[in-house]
Structure formats: C-alpha cells, structure tokens
Design an enzyme around this catalytic site. Structure first.
Site, mmCIF file in Angstrom:
data_model
loop_
_atom_site.group_PDB
_atom_site.id
_atom_site.type_symbol
_atom_site.label_atom_id
_atom_site.label_comp_id
_atom_site.label_asym_id
_atom_site.label_seq_id
_atom_site.Cartn_x
_atom_site.Cartn_y
_atom_site.Cartn_z
ATOM 1 N N SER A 69 -75.775 -3.041 38.922
ATOM 2 C CA SER A 69 -74.618 -3.755 39.473
ATOM 3 C C SER A 69 -73.442 -2.810 39.701
ATOM 4 C CB SER A 69 -74.187 -4.870 38.517
ATOM 5 O OG SER A 69 -75.243 -5.769 38.293
HETATM 6 N N1 SAH Z 1 -78.269 -5.349 34.316
HETATM 7 C C1 SAH Z 1 -78.973 -4.366 35.117
HETATM 8 C C2 SAH Z 1 -79.089 -4.774 36.573
HETATM 9 C C3 SAH Z 1 -79.886 -5.997 36.725
HETATM 10 S S1 SAH Z 1 -80.660 -6.255 38.309
HETATM 11 C C4 SAH Z 1 -78.364 -2.992 34.994
HETATM 12 O O1 SAH Z 1 -77.355 -2.833 34.287
HETATM 13 O O2 SAH Z 1 -78.918 -2.058 35.564
HETATM 14 C C5 SAH Z 1 -81.568 -7.705 37.806
HETATM 15 C C6 SAH Z 1 -82.770 -7.419 36.953
HETATM 16 O O3 SAH Z 1 -83.300 -8.677 36.562
HETATM 17 C C7 SAH Z 1 -83.883 -6.681 37.662
HETATM 18 O O4 SAH Z 1 -84.221 -5.517 36.954
HETATM 19 C C8 SAH Z 1 -85.042 -7.687 37.669
HETATM 20 O O5 SAH Z 1 -86.316 -7.077 37.546
HETATM 21 C C9 SAH Z 1 -84.694 -8.531 36.465
HETATM 22 N N2 SAH Z 1 -85.304 -9.873 36.424
HETATM 23 C C10 SAH Z 1 -85.518 -10.750 37.430
HETATM 24 N N3 SAH Z 1 -86.085 -11.874 36.957
HETATM 25 C C11 SAH Z 1 -86.243 -11.704 35.615
HETATM 26 C C12 SAH Z 1 -86.770 -12.501 34.569
HETATM 27 N N4 SAH Z 1 -87.265 -13.743 34.779
HETATM 28 N N5 SAH Z 1 -86.766 -12.001 33.311
HETATM 29 C C13 SAH Z 1 -86.277 -10.763 33.055
HETATM 30 N N6 SAH Z 1 -85.763 -9.951 34.004
HETATM 31 C C14 SAH Z 1 -85.742 -10.421 35.274
#
Ligand code: SAH
Length: 227
Positions: A69
């Site tokens: 993000s």
């Molecule tokens: N917080 C992260 C960015 C998140 S992007 C950082 O600091 O880099 C959103 C993330 O959510 C992605 O890596 C994606 O794979 C994950 N995601 C999507 N659906 C999910 C689920 N049901 N459970 C766990 N992770 C999930």
C-alpha cells in the site's frame, strides 16, 4: 521491535521526507504512528527493481498481482486502529509484511494472515531477518479471521471486502477497533468499526482502492463474490 529511525541508510532522507510530506502534512497526527513509519525500512519490503521508488507516493507491485500500500494509506489505517501498545493485532493480507512491521512497534503482538503461500513465506523470512520478533505470519484464508489467537484488540484488513467478514467481528474484543476497505472490487470506502456491547458501529473514513480480498467471505475470484 524498533522504536526509532531505522538507523542511517541511504534512504534515511527519503524516509523522513515521506513521513513529513505524504503522511504528517496530510493529517496523520499521532506521533507514535509517525515514529513507527520512520522506523521501518520500506525499501526492504519492495522488489529490488522498485527500490528506487520505495518511498514514492504510490503503491508498488510485490508479485502475484498484489501491491504494497501507499505510505499515506498505511499511516491512515494504522492511526485508525488506535493502538495503545498493549493490544494484540490481527492483520489480514500480509503481502510484503510492511504494514505488519509498522504495527510491530505499536502492539504487543501482530498476527498476520496471507493466502498466497509464496508471499507468506517471503514476508515471514523478511520479518525475521529484520528483527520483528513479535510478528507471526500464517498462510491461509484470512477472510475467516484467525480463531486460534482470538480475541484481538484490533483487526486490520488490507484487501477490499464486499462486507465486514462476520467471523472477524466475533474475533474482536469488546471496545476493539476494526479497519477495513468495504465496497465493490473497483472502489471502496475505508471503514473504522468499534465493538460496543457486542455490536460493531462503523464510520466511513474516506474513499479508497485496494486489491480484492479473496476466500470464503471475500470474492471467489476477481469479478465474483463468494456464495
Ligand atoms: N499489507 C500488505 C499489502 C496487502 S495487499 C503490505 O503491507 O505489503 C493485499 C494482500 O491480501 C495480498 O497479499 C493478497 O494476497 C492478500 N489476500 C487476499 N485475500 C486474502 C485472504 N482471504 N486471506 C489472506 N490474505 C488475502
């Protein structure tokens, strides 16, 4: 856990400018949140080819079609969790592990769940190498929350959900805060919810755009909602 600027490195100036220009000047006032952002070497959490842009005002690709993000968004979500330092925090969507590292210095323990195995393993390895010993990454469907370590003082979902996943609400402490982008796959509102007398009361913080939360209480795949 680290409580000051992440030592001097060639990105120290860029990191200070990021916190000042992109975060503090846009209204994130909490000194503890600003210190946490200063303390984490964001360039360690992005792929080598994007390191020069690590402190830029934008999200960046981290592989598997996912993104780290934008710095402002990390600051705003962290502030909205209203962490007192003693909370145990659940993050859904570990991605690079950057947000979890920022939370590390503001919480007693951070549990972070990531559904992509490769991202979960890379983030865990990175967080251990950088010394964030109170962060624990689990590989699985975070739309179900993580019942083993519940209840949590705060829960952060860093992927866009069609609604607040019901099990997450049940895993939140009384008085706990939950921050989540809710809406369509294209556009969402960032919500801050608080659990009072067992019920979540939410308010809209601002419009936002995140990658989709997949899984049982997310979407089955881009374009479709589960069940
Ligand atoms: N917080 C992260 C960015 C998140 S992007 C950082 O600091 O880099 C959103 C993330 O959510 C992605 O890596 C994606 O794979 C994950 N995601 C999507 N659906 C999910 C689920 N049901 N459970 C766990 N992770 C999930």
């Amino acid at each position: 856990m680290q409580d000051e600027d992440a030592g001097e490195d060639k990105f120290t100036g860029a990191r200070r400018a990021m916190v000042e220009e992109q975060v503090r000047k846009r209204g994130i006032a909490s000194p503890r949140v600003l210190e946490a952002l200063l303390s984490v070497p964001r360039h360690e959490f992005v792929p080598a080819e994007f390191q020069a842009d690590a402190y830029a005002d934008k999200p960046l690709p981290i592989g598997e079609g996912q993104t780290i993000s934008q710095p402002f968004m990390v600051g705003a979500m962290t502030e909205a969790l209203e962490l007192a330092g003693s909370d145990r925090v659940l993050e859904i969507g570990t991605g690079s592990g950057y947000q979890a590292a920022v939370l590390s210095g503001l919480a007693r323990e951070v549990i972070s769940v990531e559904s992509h195995t490769s991202l979960a393993l890379a983030a865990q390895e990175r967080l251990v190498r950088l010394g964030y010993a109170n962060v624990h990454v689990h590989n699985g469907d975070g739309s179900l929350g993580f019942a083993d370590a519940a209840p949590y003082g705060a829960i952060l979902i860093t992927a866009a959900a069609p609604e607040i996943p019901p099990l997450l609400a049940s895993q939140l402490c009384e008085g706990g805060r939950l921050v989540i982008p809710v809406g369509s796959q294209e556009d969402q509102e960032l919500l801050q919810a608080r659990k009072e007398s067992g019920v979540l009361h939410s308010r809209v913080l601002f419009d936002c755009r995140f990658v989709p939360l997949l899984g049982r209480y997310g979407w089955t795949r881009p374009g479709r909602k589960s069940s």
